[in-house]
Design a protein around this motif. Structure first.
Motif, mmCIF file in Angstrom:
data_model
loop_
_atom_site.group_PDB
_atom_site.id
_atom_site.type_symbol
_atom_site.label_atom_id
_atom_site.label_comp_id
_atom_site.label_asym_id
_atom_site.label_seq_id
_atom_site.Cartn_x
_atom_site.Cartn_y
_atom_site.Cartn_z
ATOM 1 N N ASN A 1 -57.214 -6.025 -15.095
ATOM 2 C CA ASN A 1 -56.321 -4.854 -14.804
ATOM 3 C C ASN A 1 -55.594 -4.719 -16.407
ATOM 4 O O ASN A 1 -55.260 -3.721 -16.707
ATOM 5 N N ASN A 2 -55.433 -5.912 -16.975
ATOM 6 C CA ASN A 2 -54.945 -5.768 -18.173
ATOM 7 C C ASN A 2 -55.621 -6.316 -19.266
ATOM 8 O O ASN A 2 -56.297 -7.218 -19.386
ATOM 9 N N TYR A 3 -55.943 -5.330 -20.356
ATOM 10 C CA TYR A 3 -56.584 -5.392 -21.548
ATOM 11 C C TYR A 3 -56.292 -4.321 -22.508
ATOM 12 O O TYR A 3 -55.698 -3.618 -22.310
ATOM 13 N N TYR A 4 -57.347 -4.460 -23.417
ATOM 14 C CA TYR A 4 -57.254 -3.498 -24.717
ATOM 15 C C TYR A 4 -58.582 -3.101 -24.996
ATOM 16 O O TYR A 4 -59.557 -3.833 -24.852
ATOM 17 N N GLN B 1 -55.901 0.734 -27.931
ATOM 18 C CA GLN B 1 -55.070 1.180 -26.842
ATOM 19 C C GLN B 1 -54.853 0.181 -25.931
ATOM 20 O O GLN B 1 -55.870 -0.775 -25.511
ATOM 21 N N GLU B 2 -53.777 0.096 -25.264
ATOM 22 C CA GLU B 2 -53.360 -0.925 -24.235
ATOM 23 C C GLU B 2 -53.619 -0.265 -22.993
ATOM 24 O O GLU B 2 -52.962 0.762 -22.652
ATOM 25 N N ALA B 3 -54.075 -1.022 -22.169
ATOM 26 C CA ALA B 3 -54.418 -0.557 -20.754
ATOM 27 C C ALA B 3 -53.358 -0.195 -19.963
ATOM 28 O O ALA B 3 -53.505 0.876 -19.057
ATOM 29 N N TYR B 4 -52.239 -0.729 -20.108
ATOM 30 C CA TYR B 4 -50.892 -0.495 -19.272
ATOM 31 C C TYR B 4 -50.062 0.652 -19.905
ATOM 32 O O TYR B 4 -49.311 1.204 -19.243
ATOM 33 N N LYS B 5 -50.740 1.361 -20.858
ATOM 34 C CA LYS B 5 -49.907 2.334 -21.772
ATOM 35 C C LYS B 5 -50.920 3.708 -21.213
ATOM 36 O O LYS B 5 -52.011 3.734 -21.139
ATOM 37 N N GLN B 6 -49.974 4.663 -20.388
ATOM 38 C CA GLN B 6 -50.583 5.795 -20.141
ATOM 39 C C GLN B 6 -50.907 6.730 -21.259
ATOM 40 O O GLN B 6 -51.866 7.632 -21.214
ATOM 41 N N GLN B 7 -49.977 6.676 -22.133
ATOM 42 C CA GLN B 7 -50.062 7.734 -23.440
ATOM 43 C C GLN B 7 -51.482 7.211 -24.218
ATOM 44 O O GLN B 7 -51.445 6.216 -24.513
ATOM 45 N N ASN B 8 -51.855 8.384 -24.533
ATOM 46 C CA ASN B 8 -53.254 8.057 -25.348
ATOM 47 C C ASN B 8 -52.836 7.765 -26.922
ATOM 48 O O ASN B 8 -51.912 8.454 -27.429
ATOM 49 N N ALA C 1 -70.315 6.679 -40.733
ATOM 50 C CA ALA C 1 -70.429 5.102 -40.490
ATOM 51 C C ALA C 1 -70.857 4.899 -38.926
ATOM 52 O O ALA C 1 -71.083 5.842 -38.170
ATOM 53 N N MET C 2 -71.138 3.480 -38.713
ATOM 54 C CA MET C 2 -71.361 3.236 -37.355
ATOM 55 C C MET C 2 -69.677 3.096 -36.558
ATOM 56 O O MET C 2 -69.016 2.747 -37.364
ATOM 57 N N TYR C 3 -69.859 3.493 -35.529
ATOM 58 C CA TYR C 3 -68.327 3.276 -34.758
ATOM 59 C C TYR C 3 -68.747 2.495 -33.414
ATOM 60 O O TYR C 3 -69.565 2.945 -32.803
ATOM 61 N N PHE C 4 -67.971 1.454 -33.317
ATOM 62 C CA PHE C 4 -67.944 0.583 -32.078
ATOM 63 C C PHE C 4 -66.824 0.704 -31.122
ATOM 64 O O PHE C 4 -65.667 0.415 -31.637
ATOM 65 N N CYS C 5 -67.231 0.779 -29.969
ATOM 66 C CA CYS C 5 -66.029 0.503 -28.951
ATOM 67 C C CYS C 5 -65.920 -0.937 -28.659
ATOM 68 O O CYS C 5 -67.093 -1.437 -28.498
ATOM 69 N N ALA C 6 -64.782 -1.148 -28.325
ATOM 70 C CA ALA C 6 -64.730 -2.664 -27.869
ATOM 71 C C ALA C 6 -63.575 -3.048 -27.037
ATOM 72 O O ALA C 6 -62.726 -2.295 -26.998
ATOM 73 N N PHE C 7 -63.792 -4.202 -26.161
ATOM 74 C CA PHE C 7 -62.637 -4.619 -25.191
ATOM 75 C C PHE C 7 -62.413 -6.044 -25.456
ATOM 76 O O PHE C 7 -62.959 -6.969 -25.644
ATOM 77 N N MET C 8 -61.104 -6.019 -24.763
ATOM 78 C CA MET C 8 -60.683 -7.359 -24.947
ATOM 79 C C MET C 8 -59.514 -7.548 -23.710
ATOM 80 O O MET C 8 -58.857 -6.742 -23.565
ATOM 81 N N GLY D 1 -50.653 -13.908 -29.976
ATOM 82 C CA GLY D 1 -49.692 -13.216 -29.582
ATOM 83 C C GLY D 1 -49.825 -12.076 -28.432
ATOM 84 O O GLY D 1 -51.146 -11.706 -28.245
ATOM 85 N N ILE D 2 -49.069 -11.851 -27.919
ATOM 86 C CA ILE D 2 -49.090 -10.626 -26.903
ATOM 87 C C ILE D 2 -47.991 -9.898 -27.233
ATOM 88 O O ILE D 2 -46.881 -10.054 -27.280
ATOM 89 N N PRO D 3 -47.985 -8.662 -27.530
ATOM 90 C CA PRO D 3 -49.576 -7.822 -27.143
ATOM 91 C C PRO D 3 -50.413 -8.173 -28.490
ATOM 92 O O PRO D 3 -50.026 -8.965 -29.265
ATOM 93 N N TYR D 4 -51.412 -7.770 -28.323
ATOM 94 C CA TYR D 4 -52.772 -8.192 -29.167
ATOM 95 C C TYR D 4 -52.516 -7.794 -30.623
ATOM 96 O O TYR D 4 -51.758 -7.007 -31.058
#
Lengths: 116, 114
Positions: free
Chosen positions: A30-33, A51-58, A88-95, B97-100
């Protein structure tokens, strides 16, 4: 394990146009970037936006903005007023949001070509 | 402040040879990472380290070893090189750190195994 999918291997637009790159991901967390990285021909990885997943604002960074749809697990990148240097190449990434120790999970990338 | 530096930039190995890819950062970052990028693919995590003396496996660790004796250095060792290890290797670092906190990438090492 999480996965990141970029369904557009290549896109081409005219200079000054707006272009949107798609990204979907799958996770049970539920919590990720989420991130978009740019890789020009020099190979250097450059962070474009995050983008932080907990933030609703884009998130927005100058000409770059995202459309984050958490329920749909979608994270698209919009580039406005595209420039030749955006090619360029653009990569989407998750953490996971555990402080960064787990590393990034990348999609396969989208090759964006800006035509003069 | 050089950031993250990697050596060499290019290398050709023969099957069965071994080598060490060097990575150094001068930003006093605790976290360091090794990724590989195969043609037409995104980066995949090989190993990571949260500090000196602590390392852990990522998604694709087979055929590699790492060590972290100092905060600055995080070398990646290839033993018995195989054609499947032909790739571009990226080292990255970040402060904890948190946040990232942003990961800073080196310029990459292009390795070819023939």
């Amino acid at each position: 394990a999480q996965t990141v999918t970029q369904s557009q291997p290549e896109m081409s637009v005219q200079e000054a146009e707006t272009v949107t790159l798609s990204c979907t991901y799958d996770t049970s967390e539920n919590n990720y970037y989420l991130f978009w990285y740019k890789q020009p021909p020099s190979r250097q990885m450059i962070l474009v936006i995050r983008q932080e997943a907990y933030k609703q604002q884009n998130a927005t960074e100058n000409r770059f903005s995202v459309n984050f749809q958490k329920a749909a697990k979608s994270f698209s990148l919009k580039i406005s007023d595209s420039q030749l240097g955006d090619t360029a190449m653009y990569f989407c990434a998750f953490m996971f949001s555990g402080g960064g120790a787990d590393g990034l999970t990348f999609g396969k990338g989208t090759h964006l070509i800006i035509q003069p | 402040n050089a950031g993250v530096t990697q050596t060499p930039k290019f290398r050709i190995l023969k099957i069965g040879q071994s080598m060490t890819l060097q990575c150094t950062q001068d930003m006093n970052h605790n976290y360091m990472y090794w990724y590989r990028q195969d043609p037409g693919m995104g980066l995949k995590l090989i190993y990571y380290s949260v500090g000196a003396g602590i390392t852990d496996k990522g998604e694709v660790p087979n055929g590699y070893n790492v060590s972290r004796s100092t905060t600055e250095d995080f070398p990646l060792r290839l033993e018995l090189a195989a054609p499947s290890q032909t790739s571009v290797y990226f080292c990255a670092s970040s402060p904890p750190g948190i946040p990232y906190n942003e990961q800073f990438f080196g310029p990459g090492t292009r390795l070819t195994v023939l």
